[in-house]
Design an enzyme around this catalytic site. Structure first.
Site, PDB file in Angstrom:
ATOM      1  N   ARG A 210     -14.031   1.797   7.008  1.00 29.63           N
ATOM      2  CA  ARG A 210     -13.885   0.536   7.413  1.00 29.63           C
ATOM      3  C   ARG A 210     -15.612   0.175   7.448  1.00 29.63           C
ATOM      4  O   ARG A 210     -15.999  -1.039   7.125  1.00 29.63           O
ATOM      5  CB  ARG A 210     -13.187   0.448   8.848  1.00 29.63           C
ATOM      6  CG  ARG A 210     -11.788   0.402   8.457  1.00 29.63           C
ATOM      7  CD  ARG A 210     -11.242   0.047   9.841  1.00 29.63           C
ATOM      8  NE  ARG A 210     -11.340   1.003  11.146  1.00 29.63           N
ATOM      9  CZ  ARG A 210     -10.340   2.028  11.053  1.00 29.63           C
ATOM     10  NH1 ARG A 210      -9.143   1.874  10.546  1.00 29.63           N
ATOM     11  NH2 ARG A 210     -10.403   2.600  12.148  1.00 29.63           N
ATOM     12  N   ASP A 248       1.273  -6.760   4.984  1.00 25.65           N
ATOM     13  CA  ASP A 248       1.699  -5.686   5.624  1.00 25.65           C
ATOM     14  C   ASP A 248       3.401  -5.941   5.882  1.00 25.65           C
ATOM     15  O   ASP A 248       3.736  -7.121   6.065  1.00 25.65           O
ATOM     16  CB  ASP A 248       0.953  -5.287   7.043  1.00 25.65           C
ATOM     17  CG  ASP A 248       1.342  -3.828   7.228  1.00 25.65           C
ATOM     18  OD1 ASP A 248       0.505  -2.850   7.066  1.00 25.65           O
ATOM     19  OD2 ASP A 248       2.444  -3.534   7.934  1.00 25.65           O
ATOM     20  N   ASP A 304      -4.512   0.600   1.211  1.00 26.81           N
ATOM     21  CA  ASP A 304      -4.382   2.024   1.854  1.00 26.81           C
ATOM     22  C   ASP A 304      -2.737   2.183   2.425  1.00 26.81           C
ATOM     23  O   ASP A 304      -2.651   1.903   3.558  1.00 26.81           O
ATOM     24  CB  ASP A 304      -5.213   1.346   3.184  1.00 26.81           C
ATOM     25  CG  ASP A 304      -5.185   2.767   4.204  1.00 26.81           C
ATOM     26  OD1 ASP A 304      -5.044   3.931   3.618  1.00 26.81           O
ATOM     27  OD2 ASP A 304      -5.483   2.581   5.312  1.00 26.81           O
ATOM     28  N   CYS A 344      -2.964   9.132   1.338  1.00 22.15           N
ATOM     29  CA  CYS A 344      -2.924   9.850   2.778  1.00 22.15           C
ATOM     30  C   CYS A 344      -1.828  10.882   2.494  1.00 22.15           C
ATOM     31  O   CYS A 344      -1.145  10.970   3.315  1.00 22.15           O
ATOM     32  CB  CYS A 344      -3.030   9.277   3.773  1.00 22.15           C
ATOM     33  SG  CYS A 344      -1.463   8.165   3.926  1.00 22.15           S
TER      34      CYS A 344
HETATM   35  N1  SAH Z   1      -5.726   0.459   6.648  1.00 21.60           N
HETATM   36  C1  SAH Z   1      -5.130   0.384   7.942  1.00 21.60           C
HETATM   37  C2  SAH Z   1      -3.980   1.481   7.959  1.00 21.60           C
HETATM   38  C3  SAH Z   1      -2.542   1.424   6.974  1.00 21.60           C
HETATM   39  S1  SAH Z   1      -1.369   2.279   7.245  1.00 21.60           S
HETATM   40  C4  SAH Z   1      -6.019   0.658   9.079  1.00 21.60           C
HETATM   41  O1  SAH Z   1      -7.131   0.784   8.572  1.00 21.60           O
HETATM   42  O2  SAH Z   1      -5.628   0.407  10.095  1.00 21.60           O
HETATM   43  C5  SAH Z   1      -0.230   1.881   6.180  1.00 21.60           C
HETATM   44  C6  SAH Z   1       0.303   0.386   6.486  1.00 21.60           C
HETATM   45  O3  SAH Z   1       1.287   0.243   5.553  1.00 21.60           O
HETATM   46  C7  SAH Z   1       1.186   0.404   8.105  1.00 21.60           C
HETATM   47  O4  SAH Z   1       0.620  -0.521   8.544  1.00 21.60           O
HETATM   48  C8  SAH Z   1       2.649   0.060   7.236  1.00 21.60           C
HETATM   49  O5  SAH Z   1       3.070  -1.002   8.404  1.00 21.60           O
HETATM   50  C9  SAH Z   1       2.644  -0.528   6.197  1.00 21.60           C
HETATM   51  N2  SAH Z   1       3.531  -0.477   5.098  1.00 21.60           N
HETATM   52  C10 SAH Z   1       4.148   0.684   4.939  1.00 21.60           C
HETATM   53  N3  SAH Z   1       5.169   0.342   3.764  1.00 21.60           N
HETATM   54  C11 SAH Z   1       4.840  -0.833   3.377  1.00 21.60           C
HETATM   55  C12 SAH Z   1       5.401  -1.961   2.320  1.00 21.60           C
HETATM   56  N4  SAH Z   1       6.147  -1.195   1.322  1.00 21.60           N
HETATM   57  N5  SAH Z   1       4.595  -2.932   2.326  1.00 21.60           N
HETATM   58  C13 SAH Z   1       3.710  -3.299   2.812  1.00 21.60           C
HETATM   59  N6  SAH Z   1       3.371  -2.803   3.892  1.00 21.60           N
HETATM   60  C14 SAH Z   1       3.724  -1.450   4.241  1.00 21.60           C
END
Ligand code: SAH
Length: 401
Positions: A210, A248, A304, A344
């Site tokens: 970030r 999201d 991510d 991840c």
């Molecule tokens: N970048 C974020 C963390 C991301 S974690 C940070 O820095 O805080 C992964 C995210 O993907 C979660 O919020 C989850 O709700 C979302 N997610 C999971 N499957 C998804 C999908 N198919 N489409 C959109 N979002 C999704």
């Protein structure tokens, strides 16, 4: 003393200080070993290899804490916890935040224990039978070492199932858990819901990335795919991005994300989409626009996603999904712009992730440069003895003009 004797030829891993004794390596258990019991592990010919916690239901049958003859002292666990917490407190790389992982399981020589600090609250996950059994000692040690006023245990149903134990959640110390806790990361403030949020409430492991995104962001139109509560988008907006777009699938996460962007960067234009990000990038891409110079393009795209390969058998499917995301990410990036992408999952390591990015660059018809490898920050140490602890691979890429 309960002894667990390994099969012939299966002592190499423990001799190299790997903390896991797998069920297939065990020849015999001598004594009445209950879940979480302290056991000594012996080689086939009786050589002591280490001491650890017994998990009769798990394929990881013992998690070793010490190696060789050394018997853990009475206060071993409390000592080890205090050491990990002191290391975080003295770590100059963590000076700009009050939210950090205090104990990173195997990475800190404490398999089965995760503890995250959010300002004055410590959130704990106990992922082995051994650590469950020692909840009180752990709570006491974390309370003393951290000085935090509240300790809260989050349930971890997946590991409870694996270990064959009842999952548990509740206060470990202190009076009450507030609905959210405010944390500081660099110049941003975030509200964290430690009882209901994902992981223990916040993706602490993306802190360094970030910060890097914030350095790139001034003047950029930023797309934050899989934004969760908007960590990347908020850091970028605060650093002077022209606009941020968040996608999201979680409504709760986006609610908090909206609050975060507005509170930290009220000047920044922003937009949110609650959507499946895999579909969203596909459906909103304009296939005729191969130069990505239109309004639907961005200067910085962050990708991510959640873990797509939880098991080894998922790797091929996951690789296809990552590639698809990256093809669209590259197409949506203006010439000279950046893509920051992450996998991840331990099963998708840095080499494979690079290959996936390469395939996507070919299919997208966009040449791409690797500028940096990215990963988890220093409060998520990985022990060289335990390579499985490496789970976050990331790349900072530039999509060439
Ligand atoms: N970048 C974020 C963390 C991301 S974690 C940070 O820095 O805080 C992964 C995210 O993907 C979660 O919020 C989850 O709700 C979302 N997610 C999971 N499957 C998804 C999908 N198919 N489409 C959109 N979002 C999704």
């Amino acid at each position: 003393m309960i002894d667990l004797v390994l099969k012939q030829g299966r002592d190499r891993s423990a001799k190299r200080r790997h903390p896991w004794v797998l069920s297939g390596a065990v020849a015999e258990v001598r004594g009445d070993a209950t879940p979480g019991a302290a056991v000594r592990v012996l080689s086939h010919n009786g050589e002591p290899l280490g001491h650890g916690h017994y998990s009769p239901e798990s394929s990881i049958r013992v998690r070793l804490l010490t190696f060789g003859k050394q018997v853990p002292a009475e206060d071993w666990l409390a000592d080890r916890i205090a050491r990990a917490v002191a290391e975080r407190q003295g770590d100059p790389l963590l000076a700009n935040t009050d939210a950090m992982r205090l104990v990173n399981s195997e990475g800190d020589g404490l398999p089965g224990l995760i503890a995250d600090r959010y300002d004055d609250i410590v959130v704990v996950k106990l992922t082995s039978a051994g650590m469950h059994l020692r909840r009180d000692v752990i709570a006491q040690a974390l309370r003393e070492a951290s000085g935090a006023s509240v300790g809260f245990e989050r349930a971890d149903p997946a590991s409870a199932r694996r270990e064959g134990i009842a999952s548990h959640e509740g206060l470990l110390w202190g009076d009450a858990l507030p609905a959210t806790v405010t944390i500081r990361e660099a110049t941003c403030h975030f509200e964290v819901d430690v009882a209901h949020g994902q992981k223990t409430g916040f993706y602490l492991d993306q802190r360094d990335s970030r910060a890097l995104a914030a350095r790139l962001a001034p003047g950029c139109d930023v797309l934050d795919l899989f934004s969760y509560t908007g960590g990347f988008a908020t850091a970028c907006a605060r650093a002077g991005a022209s606009s941020v777009m968040l996608v999201d699938s979680s409504a709760d996460a986006l609610e908090l994300a909206k609050a975060h962007v507005s509170a930290n960067a009220s000047h920044c234009r922003f937009d949110f989409q609650r959507a499946d990000a895999f579909n969203w990038v596909r459906e909103t891409s304009d296939p005729s626009d191969s130069s990505a110079s239109s309004d639907s393009a961005f200067d910085l795209v962050i990708v991510d996603p959640p873990p797509l390969a939880r098991r080894k058998g998922d790797v091929n499917k996951a690789a296809r999904a990552y590639k698809d995301l990256l093809i669209h990410a590259f197409r949506r990036t203006r010439p000279g712009g950046w893509v920051m992408c992450f996998a991840c999952s331990h099963h998708v390591g840095p080499d494979l992730f690079r290959k996936i990015a390469f395939g996507a660059s070919i299919d997208a018809g966009r040449p791409v440069q690797v500028l940096r490898e990215l990963g988890a920050p220093s409060d998520h140490p990985v022990s060289l003895d335990h390579p499985e602890g490496h789970y976050l691979s990331g790349l900072l890429l530039r999509v060439m003009a």
